[in-house]
Scaffold this motif. Sequence first.
Motif, PDB file in Angstrom:
ATOM      1  N   GLY A 128      50.344 -51.455  16.846  1.00  0.00           N
ATOM      2  CA  GLY A 128      49.131 -51.659  16.060  1.00  0.00           C
ATOM      3  C   GLY A 128      48.782 -53.119  15.898  1.00  0.00           C
ATOM      4  N   SER A 129      49.811 -53.959  15.728  1.00  0.00           N
ATOM      5  CA  SER A 129      49.571 -55.388  15.554  1.00  0.00           C
ATOM      6  C   SER A 129      48.981 -56.008  16.814  1.00  0.00           C
ATOM      7  CB  SER A 129      50.880 -56.094  15.184  1.00  0.00           C
ATOM      8  OG  SER A 129      51.352 -55.640  13.942  1.00  0.00           O
ATOM      9  N   ALA A 152      43.427 -49.526  14.869  1.00  0.00           N
ATOM     10  CA  ALA A 152      44.652 -50.325  14.955  1.00  0.00           C
ATOM     11  C   ALA A 152      45.622 -49.959  13.839  1.00  0.00           C
ATOM     12  CB  ALA A 152      44.314 -51.818  14.884  1.00  0.00           C
ATOM     13  N   ALA A 189      47.413 -48.715  23.837  1.00  0.00           N
ATOM     14  CA  ALA A 189      48.174 -49.473  22.844  1.00  0.00           C
ATOM     15  C   ALA A 189      49.581 -48.925  22.687  1.00  0.00           C
ATOM     16  CB  ALA A 189      47.444 -49.438  21.497  1.00  0.00           C
ATOM     17  N   SER A 216      43.928 -45.838  22.052  1.00  0.00           N
ATOM     18  CA  SER A 216      45.149 -45.349  21.409  1.00  0.00           C
ATOM     19  C   SER A 216      46.261 -45.146  22.431  1.00  0.00           C
ATOM     20  CB  SER A 216      44.859 -44.035  20.675  1.00  0.00           C
ATOM     21  OG  SER A 216      43.844 -44.207  19.711  1.00  0.00           O
ATOM     22  N   ARG A 222      39.490 -51.748  13.576  1.00  0.00           N
ATOM     23  CA  ARG A 222      40.608 -52.097  12.692  1.00  0.00           C
ATOM     24  C   ARG A 222      41.289 -50.839  12.170  1.00  0.00           C
ATOM     25  NH1 ARG A 222      41.429 -57.210  11.199  1.00  0.00           N
ATOM     26  NH2 ARG A 222      39.782 -58.751  11.524  1.00  0.00           N
ATOM     27  N   LEU A 265      39.166 -52.428  24.486  1.00  0.00           N
ATOM     28  CA  LEU A 265      38.669 -52.800  23.160  1.00  0.00           C
ATOM     29  C   LEU A 265      37.269 -53.385  23.284  1.00  0.00           C
ATOM     30  CD1 LEU A 265      41.887 -54.318  21.557  1.00  0.00           C
ATOM     31  CD2 LEU A 265      40.631 -52.323  20.723  1.00  0.00           C
ATOM     32  N   VAL A 319      46.824 -54.587  18.804  1.00  0.00           N
ATOM     33  CA  VAL A 319      45.387 -54.319  18.738  1.00  0.00           C
ATOM     34  C   VAL A 319      44.733 -55.254  17.725  1.00  0.00           C
ATOM     35  CG1 VAL A 319      43.623 -52.592  18.247  1.00  0.00           C
ATOM     36  CG2 VAL A 319      45.746 -51.912  19.389  1.00  0.00           C
ATOM     37  N   THR A 320      45.323 -55.356  16.544  1.00  0.00           N
ATOM     38  CA  THR A 320      44.751 -56.192  15.485  1.00  0.00           C
ATOM     39  C   THR A 320      44.613 -57.639  15.920  1.00  0.00           C
ATOM     40  OG1 THR A 320      45.709 -54.739  13.805  1.00  0.00           O
ATOM     41  CG2 THR A 320      45.037 -56.921  13.093  1.00  0.00           C
ATOM     42  N   SER A 368      49.308 -48.368  14.245  1.00  0.00           N
ATOM     43  CA  SER A 368      50.459 -49.030  13.630  1.00  0.00           C
ATOM     44  C   SER A 368      51.320 -48.044  12.867  1.00  0.00           C
ATOM     45  CB  SER A 368      49.970 -50.145  12.702  1.00  0.00           C
ATOM     46  OG  SER A 368      51.042 -50.790  12.075  1.00  0.00           O
TER      47      SER A 368
END
Length: 556
Positions: A227-228, A215, A185, A182, A212, A198, A230-231, A219
Amino acid sequence: MKLFKNIIPGAWFMAFACICGTAKAQQQNDTDKVLTARQESIIPIAAYAATGNQAYLSQALNNGLDVGLPVNDIKEILVQLYAYAGFPRSLNAIGTLEKVVNDRQHSGINDAAGNTPAATRFIPSKFAFGKKVQTKLTGTTNIGAPQKYVPVIDTFLKEHLFADIFGRDNLDYQHREIATISALASMDGTAAQLRSHLQVGRNVGLSEQQLRRVAFLISTKVGWREGSTVTSILPELFNTTTADIIKTKNGMTMEKVTFPQQNITVAGHLFLPKQFDRHKRYPAILVGHPAGGVKEQTAGLYAEKLAEQGYITLAFDASYQGESGGEPRFLEDPAVRTEDYRAATDYLSNHPSVDPDRIGVLGICAGGGFAIKAAQTEHRLKAVATVSMVDLGQLRREGLKGMLKPQLQQRLDEVGKQRTREAQGAPIKYVNYVFNSREEIPAGATGMYQEGYDYYRTPRGQHPNSQNKYVFTSLDKLMAFTALDHVAMISPRPLLLIIGQEADSRYFSDDAFARAAAPKELFEVPGASHIDMYDRPEYVPQAVKKLSDFFGQYLK
Protein backbone atom coordinates in the motif's frame (compact mmCIF):
# COMPACT_ATOMS: atom_id res chain seq x y z
CA MET A 1 -21.88 -19.71 2.19
CA LYS A 2 -21.95 -16.44 4.06
CA LEU A 3 -18.68 -15.65 5.80
CA PHE A 4 -20.34 -14.43 9.00
CA LYS A 5 -23.10 -17.01 9.16
CA ASN A 6 -22.06 -18.44 12.51
CA ILE A 7 -22.30 -15.45 14.81
CA ILE A 8 -23.86 -16.60 18.08
CA PRO A 9 -24.69 -14.76 21.29
CA GLY A 10 -22.41 -16.70 23.66
CA ALA A 11 -24.27 -15.08 26.52
CA TRP A 12 -22.21 -16.56 29.32
CA PHE A 13 -19.30 -14.35 28.50
CA MET A 14 -20.26 -11.88 25.83
CA ALA A 15 -21.74 -9.36 28.22
CA PHE A 16 -18.51 -8.91 30.13
CA ALA A 17 -16.37 -7.42 27.39
CA CYS A 18 -14.90 -3.95 27.36
CA ILE A 19 -17.41 -2.02 25.34
CA CYS A 20 -16.65 0.93 23.18
CA GLY A 21 -18.36 4.28 23.19
CA THR A 22 -18.14 7.60 21.42
CA ALA A 23 -19.16 11.20 21.88
CA LYS A 24 -21.36 13.01 19.42
CA ALA A 25 -18.89 15.88 19.32
CA GLN A 26 -16.12 13.67 17.94
CA GLN A 27 -16.60 13.37 14.20
CA GLN A 28 -14.15 12.60 11.42
CA ASN A 29 -16.65 12.16 8.56
CA ASP A 30 -15.34 8.63 8.12
CA THR A 31 -18.67 7.52 6.67
CA ASP A 32 -18.19 9.77 3.63
CA LYS A 33 -16.81 7.10 1.33
CA VAL A 34 -14.99 8.06 -1.84
CA LEU A 35 -15.50 4.61 -3.40
CA THR A 36 -18.69 2.60 -3.44
CA ALA A 37 -18.88 -0.62 -1.46
CA ARG A 38 -18.78 -2.55 -4.75
CA GLN A 39 -15.66 -0.72 -5.89
CA GLU A 40 -13.97 -1.34 -2.55
CA SER A 41 -14.80 -5.03 -2.72
CA ILE A 42 -12.91 -5.34 -6.02
CA ILE A 43 -9.60 -4.45 -4.34
CA PRO A 44 -9.09 -7.59 -2.18
CA ILE A 45 -10.61 -9.80 -4.88
CA ALA A 46 -8.04 -8.64 -7.43
CA ALA A 47 -5.19 -8.66 -4.90
CA TYR A 48 -5.80 -12.17 -3.59
CA ALA A 49 -6.45 -13.53 -7.08
CA ALA A 50 -3.14 -12.06 -8.27
CA THR A 51 -1.19 -13.47 -5.31
CA GLY A 52 -2.93 -16.85 -5.44
CA ASN A 53 -4.25 -16.74 -1.87
CA GLN A 54 -7.41 -18.80 -2.37
CA ALA A 55 -8.52 -18.83 1.28
CA TYR A 56 -8.51 -15.04 1.53
CA LEU A 57 -9.94 -14.79 -1.99
CA SER A 58 -12.89 -16.90 -0.91
CA GLN A 59 -13.63 -14.48 1.94
CA ALA A 60 -13.20 -11.48 -0.38
CA LEU A 61 -15.57 -13.00 -2.94
CA ASN A 62 -18.21 -13.58 -0.26
CA ASN A 63 -17.84 -9.98 0.89
CA GLY A 64 -18.11 -8.69 -2.68
CA LEU A 65 -21.24 -10.69 -3.36
CA ASP A 66 -22.69 -9.57 -0.03
CA VAL A 67 -22.44 -5.91 -1.05
CA GLY A 68 -24.06 -6.60 -4.42
CA LEU A 69 -21.12 -7.06 -6.79
CA PRO A 70 -22.66 -9.11 -9.63
CA VAL A 71 -21.23 -12.52 -10.45
CA ASN A 72 -20.50 -11.54 -14.07
CA ASP A 73 -18.56 -8.48 -12.92
CA ILE A 74 -16.35 -10.71 -10.78
CA LYS A 75 -15.90 -13.14 -13.68
CA GLU A 76 -14.81 -10.25 -15.87
CA ILE A 77 -12.28 -9.09 -13.26
CA LEU A 78 -10.77 -12.56 -13.02
CA VAL A 79 -10.65 -12.93 -16.81
CA GLN A 80 -8.85 -9.60 -17.15
CA LEU A 81 -6.35 -10.49 -14.45
CA TYR A 82 -4.93 -13.34 -16.50
CA ALA A 83 -3.25 -10.66 -18.63
CA TYR A 84 -1.47 -9.33 -15.55
CA ALA A 85 -1.11 -12.27 -13.16
CA GLY A 86 -1.05 -15.18 -15.64
CA PHE A 87 -3.37 -18.02 -16.60
CA PRO A 88 -2.71 -20.22 -13.53
CA ARG A 89 -3.75 -17.51 -11.05
CA SER A 90 -6.74 -16.53 -13.16
CA LEU A 91 -7.97 -20.10 -13.62
CA ASN A 92 -7.53 -20.93 -9.93
CA ALA A 93 -9.44 -17.79 -8.94
CA ILE A 94 -12.27 -18.65 -11.34
CA GLY A 95 -12.48 -22.09 -9.74
CA THR A 96 -12.70 -20.50 -6.30
CA LEU A 97 -15.47 -18.17 -7.51
CA GLU A 98 -17.48 -21.10 -8.86
CA LYS A 99 -17.24 -22.89 -5.51
CA VAL A 100 -18.23 -19.79 -3.55
CA VAL A 101 -21.25 -19.13 -5.77
CA ASN A 102 -22.35 -22.78 -5.56
CA ASP A 103 -21.96 -22.84 -1.77
CA ARG A 104 -24.04 -19.70 -1.47
CA GLN A 105 -26.74 -21.17 -3.69
CA HIS A 106 -26.86 -24.27 -1.52
CA SER A 107 -27.32 -21.95 1.47
CA GLY A 108 -30.27 -20.27 -0.25
CA ILE A 109 -28.42 -17.16 -1.47
CA ASN A 110 -29.07 -16.29 -5.10
CA ASP A 111 -26.62 -13.61 -6.17
CA ALA A 112 -27.28 -11.19 -9.00
CA ALA A 113 -25.83 -12.43 -12.27
CA GLY A 114 -25.22 -9.01 -13.81
CA ASN A 115 -24.70 -8.08 -17.44
CA THR A 116 -22.92 -10.16 -20.05
CA PRO A 117 -20.66 -8.39 -22.56
CA ALA A 118 -22.07 -7.56 -25.95
CA ALA A 119 -20.30 -8.71 -29.09
CA THR A 120 -17.49 -6.34 -30.01
CA ARG A 121 -17.08 -5.07 -33.57
CA PHE A 122 -13.45 -4.29 -34.30
CA ILE A 123 -13.56 -1.44 -36.80
CA PRO A 124 -11.55 -0.94 -38.94
CA SER A 125 -9.37 -3.74 -37.48
CA LYS A 126 -8.65 -5.33 -34.14
CA PHE A 127 -5.21 -3.64 -34.05
CA ALA A 128 -6.67 -0.20 -34.80
CA PHE A 129 -9.48 -0.73 -32.29
CA GLY A 130 -7.00 -1.75 -29.58
CA LYS A 131 -4.75 1.20 -30.38
CA LYS A 132 -7.67 3.58 -29.95
CA VAL A 133 -8.55 2.07 -26.56
CA GLN A 134 -4.92 2.13 -25.45
CA THR A 135 -4.57 5.78 -26.48
CA LYS A 136 -7.72 6.71 -24.59
CA LEU A 137 -6.45 4.99 -21.43
CA THR A 138 -2.83 6.11 -21.53
CA GLY A 139 -3.28 9.51 -23.19
CA THR A 140 -0.51 8.87 -25.67
CA THR A 141 0.29 6.92 -28.83
CA ASN A 142 3.87 6.30 -27.68
CA ILE A 143 4.99 2.73 -27.14
CA GLY A 144 7.45 1.51 -24.56
CA ALA A 145 10.97 0.15 -24.95
CA PRO A 146 9.90 -3.52 -24.62
CA GLN A 147 7.41 -3.09 -27.48
CA LYS A 148 10.06 -1.47 -29.63
CA TYR A 149 12.52 -4.25 -28.86
CA VAL A 150 9.98 -7.02 -29.51
CA PRO A 151 7.31 -5.50 -31.78
CA VAL A 152 5.04 -8.54 -31.68
CA ILE A 153 4.29 -7.88 -28.01
CA ASP A 154 2.85 -4.51 -29.04
CA THR A 155 0.53 -6.34 -31.44
CA PHE A 156 -0.57 -8.69 -28.67
CA LEU A 157 -1.17 -5.79 -26.28
CA LYS A 158 -3.30 -3.87 -28.75
CA GLU A 159 -5.20 -6.77 -30.30
CA HIS A 160 -5.72 -8.87 -27.24
CA LEU A 161 -5.44 -6.85 -24.01
CA PHE A 162 -6.91 -3.56 -25.22
CA ALA A 163 -9.24 -4.95 -27.92
CA ASP A 164 -10.39 -8.39 -26.76
CA ILE A 165 -10.44 -7.64 -23.02
CA PHE A 166 -10.80 -3.89 -22.46
CA GLY A 167 -13.22 -3.81 -25.41
CA ARG A 168 -15.78 -5.85 -23.47
CA ASP A 169 -18.50 -3.50 -22.29
CA ASN A 170 -19.85 -5.09 -19.11
CA LEU A 171 -17.20 -3.48 -16.88
CA ASP A 172 -16.23 0.18 -17.15
CA TYR A 173 -12.66 1.46 -17.27
CA GLN A 174 -12.65 2.71 -13.67
CA HIS A 175 -13.60 -0.70 -12.29
CA ARG A 176 -11.02 -2.36 -14.55
CA GLU A 177 -8.28 -0.02 -13.37
CA ILE A 178 -9.14 -0.52 -9.71
CA ALA A 179 -8.69 -4.24 -10.29
CA THR A 180 -5.48 -3.82 -12.28
CA ILE A 181 -3.88 -1.42 -9.79
CA SER A 182 -4.78 -3.73 -6.89
CA ALA A 183 -3.28 -6.73 -8.65
CA LEU A 184 -0.07 -4.99 -9.72
CA ALA A 185 0.49 -3.47 -6.28
CA SER A 186 0.19 -6.94 -4.73
CA MET A 187 2.83 -8.57 -6.94
CA ASP A 188 6.59 -8.19 -6.83
CA GLY A 189 8.53 -6.73 -9.74
CA THR A 190 5.69 -4.73 -11.29
CA ALA A 191 6.54 -1.20 -10.10
CA ALA A 192 6.81 0.28 -13.60
CA GLN A 193 3.47 -1.17 -14.67
CA LEU A 194 1.87 -0.03 -11.39
CA ARG A 195 3.04 3.52 -11.97
CA SER A 196 1.63 3.44 -15.52
CA HIS A 197 -1.75 2.13 -14.40
CA LEU A 198 -2.05 4.68 -11.62
CA GLN A 199 -1.72 7.27 -14.38
CA VAL A 200 -4.33 5.37 -16.40
CA GLY A 201 -6.58 5.39 -13.33
CA ARG A 202 -6.25 9.16 -13.20
CA ASN A 203 -6.94 9.39 -16.95
CA VAL A 204 -10.21 7.48 -16.63
CA GLY A 205 -11.47 9.73 -13.86
CA LEU A 206 -10.30 8.23 -10.58
CA SER A 207 -9.51 11.09 -8.22
CA GLU A 208 -6.51 11.36 -5.94
CA GLN A 209 -8.78 10.74 -2.97
CA GLN A 210 -10.18 7.60 -4.59
CA LEU A 211 -6.70 6.30 -5.41
CA ARG A 212 -5.59 7.04 -1.84
CA ARG A 213 -8.47 4.91 -0.66
CA VAL A 214 -7.36 2.13 -3.01
CA ALA A 215 -3.85 2.40 -1.58
CA PHE A 216 -5.18 2.33 1.98
CA LEU A 217 -7.22 -0.82 1.36
CA ILE A 218 -4.29 -2.51 -0.39
CA SER A 219 -2.19 -1.65 2.66
CA THR A 220 -4.64 -3.21 5.11
CA LYS A 221 -5.70 -6.18 2.96
CA VAL A 222 -2.36 -7.12 1.40
CA GLY A 223 0.49 -5.43 3.26
CA TRP A 224 1.90 -2.16 4.47
CA ARG A 225 4.73 -2.19 1.94
CA GLU A 226 2.38 -2.76 -1.00
CA GLY A 227 0.00 0.00 0.00
CA SER A 228 2.82 2.40 0.81
CA THR A 229 4.25 1.88 -2.69
CA VAL A 230 1.00 3.12 -4.19
CA THR A 231 0.79 6.03 -1.75
CA SER A 232 4.35 7.10 -2.52
CA ILE A 233 3.57 7.44 -6.25
CA LEU A 234 0.41 9.54 -5.91
CA PRO A 235 2.03 12.86 -4.87
CA GLU A 236 4.10 12.76 -8.03
CA LEU A 237 1.01 12.16 -10.19
CA PHE A 238 -1.12 14.83 -8.53
CA ASN A 239 1.61 17.25 -7.35
CA THR A 240 0.45 17.05 -3.73
CA THR A 241 1.73 15.88 -0.35
CA THR A 242 1.36 12.35 1.02
CA ALA A 243 -0.79 13.35 4.01
CA ASP A 244 -4.48 12.43 4.13
CA ILE A 245 -5.78 15.30 6.29
CA ILE A 246 -9.26 15.75 7.75
CA LYS A 247 -10.68 18.56 9.88
CA THR A 248 -12.81 17.50 12.85
CA LYS A 249 -15.95 19.29 13.98
CA ASN A 250 -13.95 20.82 16.81
CA GLY A 251 -11.53 22.35 14.32
CA MET A 252 -8.70 19.95 15.08
CA THR A 253 -6.45 18.57 12.35
CA MET A 254 -6.40 14.81 11.96
CA GLU A 255 -4.24 12.76 9.60
CA LYS A 256 -5.16 9.24 8.55
CA VAL A 257 -1.98 7.20 8.89
CA THR A 258 -0.80 3.61 8.63
CA PHE A 259 2.26 1.86 10.00
CA PRO A 260 3.57 -1.71 9.96
CA GLN A 261 3.19 -4.18 12.78
CA GLN A 262 5.37 -6.99 11.43
CA ASN A 263 3.38 -8.14 8.35
CA ILE A 264 0.15 -6.38 9.36
CA THR A 265 -0.80 -2.79 8.55
CA VAL A 266 -2.18 -0.82 11.50
CA ALA A 267 -4.49 2.10 10.71
CA GLY A 268 -4.56 5.16 12.93
CA HIS A 269 -5.81 8.71 13.35
CA LEU A 270 -3.07 11.18 14.22
CA PHE A 271 -4.40 14.33 15.93
CA LEU A 272 -2.31 17.50 15.82
CA PRO A 273 -2.56 20.35 18.33
CA LYS A 274 -3.97 23.71 17.26
CA GLN A 275 -1.38 26.12 15.87
CA PHE A 276 0.68 23.05 15.02
CA ASP A 277 4.17 23.94 13.81
CA ARG A 278 5.95 21.25 11.80
CA HIS A 279 9.28 22.78 12.70
CA LYS A 280 8.75 22.01 16.41
CA ARG A 281 8.77 18.75 18.37
CA TYR A 282 5.86 17.86 20.62
CA PRO A 283 5.13 15.34 23.36
CA ALA A 284 2.94 12.52 22.07
CA ILE A 285 0.40 10.07 23.48
CA LEU A 286 -0.79 6.85 21.85
CA VAL A 287 -4.32 5.73 22.71
CA GLY A 288 -5.58 2.13 22.62
CA HIS A 289 -9.26 1.26 22.35
CA PRO A 290 -11.41 -1.25 24.28
CA ALA A 291 -11.97 -4.83 23.11
CA GLY A 292 -14.45 -4.66 20.27
CA GLY A 293 -13.86 -0.95 19.81
CA VAL A 294 -12.29 1.10 17.05
CA LYS A 295 -10.35 4.33 16.88
CA GLU A 296 -13.41 6.34 15.88
CA GLN A 297 -15.03 5.73 19.26
CA THR A 298 -13.83 6.46 22.79
CA ALA A 299 -10.12 6.18 21.89
CA GLY A 300 -10.56 8.88 19.24
CA LEU A 301 -12.53 11.03 21.65
CA TYR A 302 -9.75 10.99 24.25
CA ALA A 303 -7.08 11.43 21.56
CA GLU A 304 -8.79 14.54 20.23
CA LYS A 305 -9.36 15.98 23.70
CA LEU A 306 -5.70 15.49 24.62
CA ALA A 307 -4.55 17.00 21.32
CA GLU A 308 -6.49 20.10 22.35
CA GLN A 309 -4.15 20.24 25.35
CA GLY A 310 -1.08 20.50 23.11
CA TYR A 311 -0.11 16.87 22.47
CA ILE A 312 0.27 14.92 19.25
CA THR A 313 -1.99 11.92 19.79
CA LEU A 314 -2.46 8.65 17.93
CA ALA A 315 -5.61 6.53 18.21
CA PHE A 316 -5.21 3.26 16.34
CA ASP A 317 -7.20 0.15 15.46
CA ALA A 318 -5.89 -3.12 16.85
CA SER A 319 -4.58 -5.66 14.36
CA TYR A 320 -7.37 -7.77 12.79
CA GLN A 321 -9.93 -5.12 13.74
CA GLY A 322 -11.39 -1.88 12.41
CA GLU A 323 -9.48 -0.56 9.41
CA SER A 324 -6.26 -2.34 10.37
CA GLY A 325 -5.15 -5.39 8.45
CA GLY A 326 -4.81 -8.99 9.52
CA GLU A 327 -6.69 -12.22 8.88
CA PRO A 328 -8.88 -13.74 10.13
CA ARG A 329 -10.91 -10.67 10.85
CA PHE A 330 -11.86 -9.93 14.46
CA LEU A 331 -9.21 -12.15 15.99
CA GLU A 332 -8.38 -11.21 19.60
CA ASP A 333 -4.75 -12.22 20.10
CA PRO A 334 -3.29 -10.61 23.25
CA ALA A 335 0.31 -11.06 22.11
CA VAL A 336 -0.43 -9.20 18.88
CA ARG A 337 -2.51 -6.61 20.73
CA THR A 338 0.45 -5.90 23.00
CA GLU A 339 2.80 -5.71 20.03
CA ASP A 340 0.48 -3.13 18.44
CA TYR A 341 1.53 -0.71 21.19
CA ARG A 342 5.19 -1.28 20.39
CA ALA A 343 4.54 -0.71 16.68
CA ALA A 344 2.65 2.49 17.49
CA THR A 345 5.61 3.58 19.60
CA ASP A 346 7.90 2.83 16.64
CA TYR A 347 5.76 5.11 14.50
CA LEU A 348 5.68 7.99 16.96
CA SER A 349 9.39 7.65 17.77
CA ASN A 350 10.20 8.25 14.11
CA HIS A 351 7.67 11.00 13.45
CA PRO A 352 9.55 14.23 12.62
CA SER A 353 7.31 16.33 14.87
CA VAL A 354 7.43 14.05 17.93
CA ASP A 355 10.02 14.25 20.67
CA PRO A 356 10.93 10.55 21.07
CA ASP A 357 11.84 11.11 24.72
CA ARG A 358 8.34 12.37 25.55
CA ILE A 359 5.91 9.62 24.52
CA GLY A 360 3.12 8.44 26.81
CA VAL A 361 0.36 5.86 26.49
CA LEU A 362 -3.32 5.79 27.41
CA GLY A 363 -5.30 2.56 27.27
CA ILE A 364 -9.06 2.30 27.73
CA CYS A 365 -10.76 -0.81 29.17
CA ALA A 366 -9.00 -3.87 27.68
CA GLY A 367 -6.73 -1.40 25.91
CA GLY A 368 -5.60 -0.35 29.38
CA GLY A 369 -4.55 -3.89 30.24
CA PHE A 370 -2.64 -4.23 26.98
CA ALA A 371 -1.02 -0.82 27.52
CA ILE A 372 0.20 -1.92 30.97
CA LYS A 373 1.49 -5.19 29.53
CA ALA A 374 3.45 -3.40 26.81
CA ALA A 375 4.77 -0.66 29.10
CA GLN A 376 6.27 -3.16 31.53
CA THR A 377 9.13 -3.69 29.09
CA GLU A 378 8.68 -0.83 26.58
CA HIS A 379 10.86 1.88 28.09
CA ARG A 380 10.18 4.34 25.29
CA LEU A 381 6.78 4.86 26.94
CA LYS A 382 7.63 7.42 29.62
CA ALA A 383 4.21 7.71 31.29
CA VAL A 384 1.37 5.18 31.47
CA ALA A 385 -2.34 5.92 32.05
CA THR A 386 -5.54 3.91 31.85
CA VAL A 387 -9.28 4.60 31.94
CA SER A 388 -11.67 1.83 33.13
CA MET A 389 -8.82 -0.68 32.81
CA VAL A 390 -9.47 -4.44 32.74
CA ASP A 391 -7.21 -7.44 32.28
CA LEU A 392 -8.95 -9.14 29.35
CA GLY A 393 -7.20 -12.42 30.12
CA GLN A 394 -8.57 -12.57 33.66
CA LEU A 395 -11.96 -11.39 32.43
CA ARG A 396 -12.14 -14.24 29.93
CA ARG A 397 -10.89 -16.82 32.44
CA GLU A 398 -13.13 -15.82 35.31
CA GLY A 399 -15.85 -13.52 34.01
CA LEU A 400 -16.78 -10.38 35.88
CA LYS A 401 -16.07 -10.85 39.61
CA GLY A 402 -15.24 -14.54 39.09
CA MET A 403 -18.68 -15.74 38.03
CA LEU A 404 -17.38 -17.88 35.14
CA LYS A 405 -14.63 -19.75 36.99
CA PRO A 406 -16.63 -23.03 37.21
CA GLN A 407 -17.07 -23.06 33.40
CA LEU A 408 -13.40 -22.55 32.52
CA GLN A 409 -12.56 -26.12 31.48
CA GLN A 410 -15.84 -26.60 29.64
CA ARG A 411 -15.27 -23.47 27.59
CA LEU A 412 -11.75 -24.53 26.64
CA ASP A 413 -13.13 -27.94 25.60
CA GLU A 414 -15.53 -26.13 23.28
CA VAL A 415 -12.68 -24.07 21.84
CA GLY A 416 -10.70 -27.23 21.06
CA LYS A 417 -13.66 -28.84 19.33
CA GLN A 418 -14.25 -25.74 17.24
CA ARG A 419 -10.60 -25.58 16.18
CA THR A 420 -10.92 -29.18 14.97
CA ARG A 421 -14.02 -28.31 12.97
CA GLU A 422 -12.37 -25.29 11.39
CA ALA A 423 -9.27 -27.35 10.54
CA GLN A 424 -11.65 -29.62 8.63
CA GLY A 425 -12.95 -26.67 6.62
CA ALA A 426 -15.85 -25.42 8.74
CA PRO A 427 -16.44 -21.63 8.66
CA ILE A 428 -15.01 -19.45 11.41
CA LYS A 429 -17.27 -19.20 14.44
CA TYR A 430 -17.85 -15.72 15.83
CA VAL A 431 -19.35 -14.65 19.13
CA ASN A 432 -20.65 -11.30 20.29
CA TYR A 433 -19.15 -8.96 22.83
CA VAL A 434 -22.56 -7.71 23.96
CA PHE A 435 -26.22 -8.41 23.31
CA ASN A 436 -27.35 -7.25 19.89
CA SER A 437 -30.84 -6.20 20.97
CA ARG A 438 -32.55 -4.97 24.09
CA GLU A 439 -34.81 -8.03 24.02
CA GLU A 440 -31.82 -10.35 24.55
CA ILE A 441 -30.82 -8.70 27.84
CA PRO A 442 -31.95 -10.80 30.84
CA ALA A 443 -34.58 -9.27 33.11
CA GLY A 444 -33.05 -7.35 35.99
CA ALA A 445 -29.61 -7.13 34.35
CA THR A 446 -27.47 -4.26 35.58
CA GLY A 447 -23.98 -2.88 35.09
CA MET A 448 -22.17 -3.96 31.97
CA TYR A 449 -25.09 -6.12 30.82
CA GLN A 450 -27.22 -3.02 30.25
CA GLU A 451 -24.42 -0.56 29.54
CA GLY A 452 -22.85 -2.77 26.89
CA TYR A 453 -25.93 -2.73 24.72
CA ASP A 454 -26.65 0.96 25.35
CA TYR A 455 -23.20 2.06 24.20
CA TYR A 456 -22.24 -0.54 21.67
CA ARG A 457 -25.43 -1.21 19.73
CA THR A 458 -27.20 2.16 19.69
CA PRO A 459 -26.37 5.42 17.88
CA ARG A 460 -24.66 6.68 21.02
CA GLY A 461 -21.50 4.69 20.40
CA GLN A 462 -22.17 2.42 17.42
CA HIS A 463 -19.75 2.50 14.49
CA PRO A 464 -19.84 0.37 11.32
CA ASN A 465 -16.24 -0.80 11.83
CA SER A 466 -17.06 -2.04 15.32
CA GLN A 467 -19.15 -5.08 14.46
CA ASN A 468 -19.71 -6.69 17.88
CA LYS A 469 -17.99 -9.99 17.17
CA TYR A 470 -14.73 -11.79 17.68
CA VAL A 471 -13.29 -15.16 16.72
CA PHE A 472 -14.51 -17.76 19.21
CA THR A 473 -11.21 -19.63 19.21
CA SER A 474 -9.48 -16.46 20.43
CA LEU A 475 -10.48 -17.64 23.89
CA ASP A 476 -7.58 -20.09 24.24
CA LYS A 477 -5.07 -17.28 23.72
CA LEU A 478 -6.96 -14.82 25.88
CA MET A 479 -7.33 -17.22 28.80
CA ALA A 480 -3.56 -17.74 28.90
CA PHE A 481 -2.91 -13.99 29.06
CA THR A 482 -2.26 -11.91 32.17
CA ALA A 483 -1.76 -8.15 32.09
CA LEU A 484 -0.93 -7.37 35.70
CA ASP A 485 1.72 -9.88 36.84
CA HIS A 486 4.60 -7.43 36.43
CA VAL A 487 3.02 -4.01 36.88
CA ALA A 488 5.81 -3.06 39.27
CA MET A 489 8.25 -3.13 36.33
CA ILE A 490 6.73 0.11 35.04
CA SER A 491 8.39 1.98 37.92
CA PRO A 492 10.20 4.38 38.10
CA ARG A 493 8.02 5.60 35.23
CA PRO A 494 4.64 6.86 36.50
CA LEU A 495 1.31 5.02 36.35
CA LEU A 496 -2.13 6.66 36.54
CA LEU A 497 -5.29 4.54 36.85
CA ILE A 498 -8.60 6.36 36.29
CA ILE A 499 -11.82 4.58 37.24
CA GLY A 500 -15.45 5.44 37.72
CA GLN A 501 -16.31 5.19 41.39
CA GLU A 502 -19.39 3.04 40.62
CA ALA A 503 -17.71 0.80 38.03
CA ASP A 504 -18.26 -2.92 38.55
CA SER A 505 -14.81 -3.42 36.99
CA ARG A 506 -12.94 -1.16 39.41
CA TYR A 507 -11.29 -4.11 41.15
CA PHE A 508 -8.93 -4.46 38.16
CA SER A 509 -7.57 -0.95 38.75
CA ASP A 510 -7.46 -1.55 42.50
CA ASP A 511 -5.39 -4.69 41.90
CA ALA A 512 -3.04 -2.92 39.48
CA PHE A 513 -2.55 -0.08 41.94
CA ALA A 514 -1.75 -2.51 44.77
CA ARG A 515 0.83 -4.32 42.64
CA ALA A 516 2.45 -1.19 41.16
CA ALA A 517 5.44 0.61 42.58
CA ALA A 518 5.75 4.37 42.95
CA PRO A 519 5.10 6.77 41.37
CA LYS A 520 1.47 5.67 41.03
CA GLU A 521 -1.98 7.16 41.46
CA LEU A 522 -5.56 5.86 41.47
CA PHE A 523 -8.03 8.59 40.47
CA GLU A 524 -11.76 8.08 41.07
CA VAL A 525 -14.49 9.90 39.19
CA PRO A 526 -17.49 10.14 41.56
CA GLY A 527 -20.77 8.71 40.32
CA ALA A 528 -19.35 7.23 37.10
CA SER A 529 -19.68 3.63 35.94
CA HIS A 530 -17.22 1.71 33.77
CA ILE A 531 -18.73 2.80 30.45
CA ASP A 532 -19.76 6.26 31.65
CA MET A 533 -16.06 7.05 31.36
CA TYR A 534 -16.17 6.42 27.61
CA ASP A 535 -18.15 9.48 26.58
CA ARG A 536 -20.39 10.98 29.26
CA PRO A 537 -19.89 14.76 29.11
CA GLU A 538 -20.14 15.05 32.89
CA TYR A 539 -17.29 12.54 33.44
CA VAL A 540 -14.90 12.62 30.45
CA PRO A 541 -13.71 16.22 31.09
CA GLN A 542 -12.69 15.21 34.62
CA ALA A 543 -10.60 12.38 33.22
CA VAL A 544 -9.10 14.58 30.49
CA LYS A 545 -8.13 17.23 33.04
CA LYS A 546 -6.42 14.62 35.19
CA LEU A 547 -4.68 13.08 32.18
CA SER A 548 -3.51 16.47 30.96
CA ASP A 549 -2.05 17.28 34.36
CA PHE A 550 -0.44 13.83 34.59
CA PHE A 551 1.16 13.87 31.15
CA GLY A 552 2.01 17.54 31.60
CA GLN A 553 4.03 16.69 34.69
CA TYR A 554 5.86 13.71 33.24
CA LEU A 555 6.12 14.50 29.51
CA LYS A 556 6.46 18.29 29.44
